[in-house]
Motif scaffolding. Structure first.
Motif, PDB file in Angstrom:
ATOM      1  N   THR A 117       0.822  -1.216   0.000  1.00 19.98           N
ATOM      2  CA  THR A 117       0.000   0.000   0.000  1.00 19.98           C
ATOM      3  C   THR A 117       0.850   1.258   0.000  1.00 19.98           C
ATOM      4  OG1 THR A 117      -0.153  -0.239   2.412  1.00 19.98           O
ATOM      5  CG2 THR A 117      -1.994  -1.058   1.109  1.00 19.98           C
ATOM      6  N   PRO A 129      -0.644   2.809  -5.436  1.00 21.30           N
ATOM      7  CA  PRO A 129      -1.863   3.543  -5.051  1.00 21.30           C
ATOM      8  C   PRO A 129      -3.133   2.732  -5.246  1.00 21.30           C
ATOM      9  CG  PRO A 129      -0.389   4.926  -6.355  1.00 21.30           C
ATOM     10  CD  PRO A 129       0.169   3.553  -6.419  1.00 21.30           C
ATOM     11  N   GLU A 130      -3.179   1.872  -6.291  1.00 22.12           N
ATOM     12  CA  GLU A 130      -4.409   1.108  -6.517  1.00 22.12           C
ATOM     13  C   GLU A 130      -4.667   0.109  -5.388  1.00 22.12           C
ATOM     14  OE1 GLU A 130      -1.044  -0.823  -8.883  1.00 22.12           O
ATOM     15  OE2 GLU A 130      -1.801   1.196  -8.430  1.00 22.12           O
ATOM     16  N   GLU A 172      -3.619   0.598  -2.305  1.00 26.00           N
ATOM     17  CA  GLU A 172      -4.014   1.443  -1.178  1.00 26.00           C
ATOM     18  C   GLU A 172      -5.507   1.740  -1.222  1.00 26.00           C
ATOM     19  OE1 GLU A 172      -2.724   5.742   0.782  1.00 26.00           O
ATOM     20  OE2 GLU A 172      -2.346   5.322  -1.333  1.00 26.00           O
ATOM     21  N   ARG A 173      -6.003   2.068  -2.433  1.00 22.67           N
ATOM     22  CA  ARG A 173      -7.431   2.366  -2.567  1.00 22.67           C
ATOM     23  C   ARG A 173      -8.276   1.117  -2.299  1.00 22.67           C
ATOM     24  NH1 ARG A 173      -5.327   5.531  -6.826  1.00 22.67           N
ATOM     25  NH2 ARG A 173      -5.718   3.855  -8.337  1.00 22.67           N
ATOM     26  N   ARG A 174      -7.753  -0.053  -2.694  1.00 25.43           N
ATOM     27  CA  ARG A 174      -8.500  -1.287  -2.460  1.00 25.43           C
ATOM     28  C   ARG A 174      -8.664  -1.553  -0.968  1.00 25.43           C
ATOM     29  NH1 ARG A 174      -5.815  -6.493  -4.830  1.00 25.43           N
ATOM     30  NH2 ARG A 174      -4.649  -6.385  -2.859  1.00 25.43           N
ATOM     31  N   GLU A 195      -8.545   0.709   1.336  1.00 24.32           N
ATOM     32  CA  GLU A 195      -9.422   1.750   1.860  1.00 24.32           C
ATOM     33  C   GLU A 195     -10.878   1.341   1.703  1.00 24.32           C
ATOM     34  OE1 GLU A 195     -10.220   6.568   1.350  1.00 24.32           O
ATOM     35  OE2 GLU A 195      -8.620   5.567   0.241  1.00 24.32           O
ATOM     36  N   ARG A 196     -11.226   0.765   0.548  1.00 24.51           N
ATOM     37  CA  ARG A 196     -12.589   0.298   0.327  1.00 24.51           C
ATOM     38  C   ARG A 196     -12.920  -0.877   1.262  1.00 24.51           C
ATOM     39  NH1 ARG A 196     -11.083   1.372  -5.123  1.00 24.51           N
ATOM     40  NH2 ARG A 196     -10.506  -0.825  -5.413  1.00 24.51           N
ATOM     41  N   TRP A 214      -7.227  -1.270   8.771  1.00 21.17           N
ATOM     42  CA  TRP A 214      -6.791   0.124   8.581  1.00 21.17           C
ATOM     43  C   TRP A 214      -5.396   0.329   9.181  1.00 21.17           C
ATOM     44  CZ3 TRP A 214      -9.816   4.807  11.057  1.00 21.17           C
ATOM     45  CH2 TRP A 214      -9.242   6.001  10.643  1.00 21.17           C
ATOM     46  N   LEU A 246      -2.824   0.811   6.166  1.00 15.95           N
ATOM     47  CA  LEU A 246      -2.938   2.190   5.695  1.00 15.95           C
ATOM     48  C   LEU A 246      -2.274   3.213   6.616  1.00 15.95           C
ATOM     49  CD1 LEU A 246      -6.634   2.105   4.432  1.00 15.95           C
ATOM     50  CD2 LEU A 246      -4.551   1.987   3.061  1.00 15.95           C
ATOM     51  N   ARG A 300      -8.728  10.711   4.117  1.00 16.29           N
ATOM     52  CA  ARG A 300      -9.489   9.526   3.682  1.00 16.29           C
ATOM     53  C   ARG A 300     -10.933   9.689   4.143  1.00 16.29           C
ATOM     54  NH1 ARG A 300      -5.490   5.893   2.198  1.00 16.29           N
ATOM     55  NH2 ARG A 300      -3.501   6.116   3.330  1.00 16.29           N
TER      56      ARG A 300
END
Length: 341
Positions: free
Chosen positions: A31, A35-36, A38-40, A42-43, A100, A104, A143
């Motif tokens: 992460t 970035p992709e 990291e976004r996954r 986050e979701r 989290w 993250l 976020r």
């Protein structure tokens, strides 16, 4: 060896004289690099928080919509949905916070020197800076998806507890004085559930040393049969009349050594069902409150403060055991101040 010589200072030595190895080299996570990914994650975190919200809603809807007192099947369904809802509500927040933190939040290790704790302006400024730093490292400010779902999940999470405690309602007043027992109501053997044809109990069928779980024969007359059964549950035992130490005022509450007492412990309401034949003691399995059956079920051990209420009994013209009246004392635990009649 490095070409540069390093002189070890006293700060780099522990009390045993060993060299402080320092912190290990930080290894970036996926992460931190992609970035992709990291976004996954986050979701994923937001999904866990949403699951927590759904669990809270499930708990509330189940609690309001399902009336567990109507049947055992509904009681089982209600307990299952309530447990599932509470589990999802807490699990969603817990797992979301773990995902989290592990994927993250900033994971750089740091060391800080200990210092005296005092409330100087400088220390307060440092504390504020630490909070700001934690805010930045957690990423909660940048976020919004995680922040908003977490706030919503935390806002909903206490609602089940609020609803459950609210449902306890006002103090019972004299409600615990009133059960289905009344003058002339016959004693029926409790076979589980709400029997269609209660099996009535004759005095001649009760032998010395036996214990019988009984309920009122008119258990169907209550609007909420299971609630009424819970209040009216009774343990009936037969003891050698010479072993009974009865108060003169209550000498006629038993019949030929047969005595009947509320099955509900006066501590927190657990079912008292363990009878020791040799000592004539009744034991509550939850917190070991012990009652002496030979002495009007007075407390001889444990946290209970009141004796088990006695049901006055006699026999009718056909030899069936019947109640002389309702319990003279309130049944159930003493969570509140109770004035006995």
């Amino acid at each position: 060896m490095s070409s540069k010589e390093h002189t070890v200072t006293s700060d780099e030595l522990d009390v045993n004289g060993h060299t402080n190895p320092g912190l290990p080299e930080h290894k970036p996570r996926l992460t931190d690099t992609y970035p992709e990914i990291e976004r996954r994650f986050e979701r994923q975190v937001a999904g866990w928080f949403v699951l927590s919200m759904l669990g809270t809603v499930l708990f509330i809807v189940s609690f309001i919509a399902i009336e567990p007192g109507e049947s055992y099947d509904l009681m089982r369904l209600s307990n299952t949905l309530l447990g599932l809802g509470a589990t999802l509500a807490l699990l969603g927040i817990g797992v979301g916070a773990i995902v989290w933190a592990k994927n993250l939040m900033n994971d750089h290790e740091v060391t800080e020197s200990r210092h005296d704790i005092h409330g100087s302006e400088e220390d307060r400024a440092i504390a504020v800076e630490i909070i700001k730093q934690a805010k930045e490292e957690s990423g909660i400010a940048r976020r919004p998806l995680i922040r908003n779902t977490l706030i919503a999940a935390l806002a909903l999470a206490p609602l089940p507890a609020v609803i459950v405690f609210r449902e306890l309602g006002p103090l019972p007043g004299d409600k615990l004085f009133n059960t289905l027992w009344d003058q002339g109501v016959r004693l029926a053997i409790d076979t589980g559930g709400i029997p269609e044809n209660p099996r009535l109990l004759r005095a001649e069928d009760v032998t010395i040393g036996s214990v019988v779980h009984v309920i009122p024969e008119n258990i169907h007359d209550g609007d909420h049969a299971l609630d009424e059964k819970a209040k009216a549950a009774v343990l009936l035992m037969k003891i050698d009349p010479d072993e009974l130490n009865e108060d003169p005022e209550r000498a006629d509450w038993s019949y030929d050594g047969i005595v009947a007492y509320s099955k509900i412990c006066t501590h927190v309401g657990c079912p008292v069902a363990l009878y020791e034949h040799q000592t004539h003691h009744l034991l509550c399995p939850c917190h070991q409150s012990t009652f002496d059956v030979t002495d009007h079920c007075k407390v001889i051990f444990g946290p209970a403060k009141r004796p088990l209420p006695q049901l006055p009994i006699t026999v009718d013209s056909e030899g069936y055991l019947v109640a002389q009246s309702d319990f003279p004392d309130p049944v159930g635990p003493t969570f509140w101040e109770i004035n006995t009649r």
